[in-house]
Design an enzyme around this catalytic site. Structure first.
Site, PDB file in Angstrom:
ATOM      1  CG  ASP A  21      35.535  45.147  36.734  1.00  9.76           C
ATOM      2  OD1 ASP A  21      35.888  45.679  35.658  1.00  9.76           O
ATOM      3  OD2 ASP A  21      34.603  45.567  37.433  1.00  9.76           O
TER       4      ASP A  21
ATOM      5  CG  ASN B 213      41.349  43.838  32.109  1.00  4.72           C
ATOM      6  OD1 ASN B 213      41.730  43.337  33.160  1.00  4.72           O
ATOM      7  ND2 ASN B 213      40.873  43.122  31.104  1.00  4.72           N
TER       8      ASN B 213
ATOM      9  CD  GLU C 101      24.657  43.988  30.730  1.00  2.00           C
ATOM     10  OE1 GLU C 101      25.593  43.155  30.804  1.00  2.00           O
ATOM     11  OE2 GLU C 101      23.455  43.671  30.796  1.00  2.00           O
ATOM     12  CG  ASN C 102      31.610  44.424  28.601  1.00  2.00           C
ATOM     13  OD1 ASN C 102      32.055  43.353  28.993  1.00  2.00           O
ATOM     14  ND2 ASN C 102      31.547  45.486  29.423  1.00  2.00           N
TER      15      ASN C 102
HETATM   16  C1  IPE Z   1      37.396  44.117  32.457  1.00  2.00           C
HETATM   17  O1  IPE Z   1      38.073  45.306  32.629  1.00  2.00           O
HETATM   18  C2  IPE Z   1      37.504  43.570  31.046  1.00  2.00           C
HETATM   19  C3  IPE Z   1      36.268  43.590  30.255  1.00  2.00           C
HETATM   20  C4  IPE Z   1      35.083  43.927  30.684  1.00  2.00           C
HETATM   21  C5  IPE Z   1      36.382  43.205  28.856  1.00  2.00           C
HETATM   22  P1  IPE Z   1      37.351  46.686  32.414  1.00  2.00           P
HETATM   23  O2  IPE Z   1      37.545  47.114  31.008  1.00  2.00           O
HETATM   24  O3  IPE Z   1      35.923  46.621  32.884  1.00  2.00           O
HETATM   25  O4  IPE Z   1      38.198  47.634  33.371  1.00  2.00           O
HETATM   26  P2  IPE Z   1      37.710  48.892  34.222  1.00  2.00           P
HETATM   27  O5  IPE Z   1      36.484  48.489  35.002  1.00  2.00           O
HETATM   28  O6  IPE Z   1      37.404  49.986  33.254  1.00  2.00           O
HETATM   29  O7  IPE Z   1      38.865  49.202  35.101  1.00  2.00           O
HETATM   30 MG    MG Z   2      34.918  47.215  34.564  1.00  2.00          MG
END
Ligand code: IPE
Ligand code: MG
Length: 224
Positions: A2, A4, A49-50
């Site tokens: 988490d 990124n 969920e993504n």
């Molecule tokens: C994690 O980073 C990567 C994935 C879920 C693909 P995020 O994209 O969730 O990063 P934040 O939470 O917005 O900082």
């Molecule tokens: Mg995240």
């Protein structure tokens, strides 16, 4: 994995730059875990969920995933890592599935660490899918419902050959389970690391392992 997006935004960059930099952390973590003799590592790359993220971010993540699955083949082979897909296939595009399957096939004979890549993964979805498979086995006469105990149920999960995690590491300071390996984490030790995923290095991994080594694990019993 988490943080990124936060890593990128705090530097005035687009979120995708954080995902790109996250690959370095993936490579280092996989190599170091394999070197240290970790039996199984599951990386939460893309959750059910993504799929609700903006289409542009999803397509950039999928492009990055394809690139990773091709470019990391030598690393996986050199470290005798066996790749497995943990998650549902339904919503993944045919080109992603093809490259994923090719890398899985390529590494199928590797006898080192099992690397589960959780893509289109949800913990509740996995349990529901396992329950459905168990129900089908009962319907087809392959399973006696009275024989369905925890060990038998585990066999219906996506990849029961990956050992249950002893340790779950979260980055970016989040203190949630976020629908990850819900069945498997029942006795996992949690370790929360404040750095965002792109900054996660083997030093952080070592710190997590050291912290794990100090935990007293009783599994509900009383120590002698
Ligand atoms: C994690 O980073 C990567 C994935 C879920 C693909 P995020 O994209 O969730 O990063 P934040 O939470 O917005 O900082
Ligand atoms: Mg995240």
């Amino acid at each position: 994995m988490d943080g990124n997006g936060r890593w990128a935004r705090s530097r005035g960059l687009e979120r995708i730059r954080g995902h790109e930099r996250g690959i370095t952390a993936v490579r280092e973590t996989v190599e170091e875990c394999a070197r240290l003799g970790v039996e199984g590592l599951t990386l939460y790359a893309f959750s059910e969920e993504n799929w609700s993220r903006p289409q542009l971010e999803i397509s950039m993540l999928m492009r990055l995933l394809k690139k990773f699955l091709v470019e990391e083949r030598p690393t996986l082979m050199d470290n005798r890592v066996q790749l497995l897909h943990v998650g549902r296939r339904e919503r993944l595009a045919p080109d992603v599935l093809r490259i994923l399957d090719e890398t899985i096939e390529l590494t199928a004979g590797n006898d080192g660490m099992k690397l589960g890549l959780a893509i289109s993964y949800g913990g509740r979805a996995e349990i529901v899918d396992a329950a459905r498979r168990a129900a089908i086995a009962v319907r087809d006469g392959a399973l006696d419902p009275e024989a369905l105990d925890e060990a038998a149920f585990r066999g219906f999960l996506y990849h029961p050959e990956i050992p249950d995690p002893d340790l779950m590491i979260r980055t970016a300071g989040e203190m949630r389970v976020s629908n990850f390996l819900l069945w498997q984490v029942s006795y996992a030790e949690l370790h929360v690391e404040d750095v965002c995923w792109p900054d996660f290095r083997k030093e952080h991994l070592h710190a997590a392992f050291r912290a794990f080594g100090r935990r007293v694990r009783k599994f509900g019993a009383v120590l002698p």
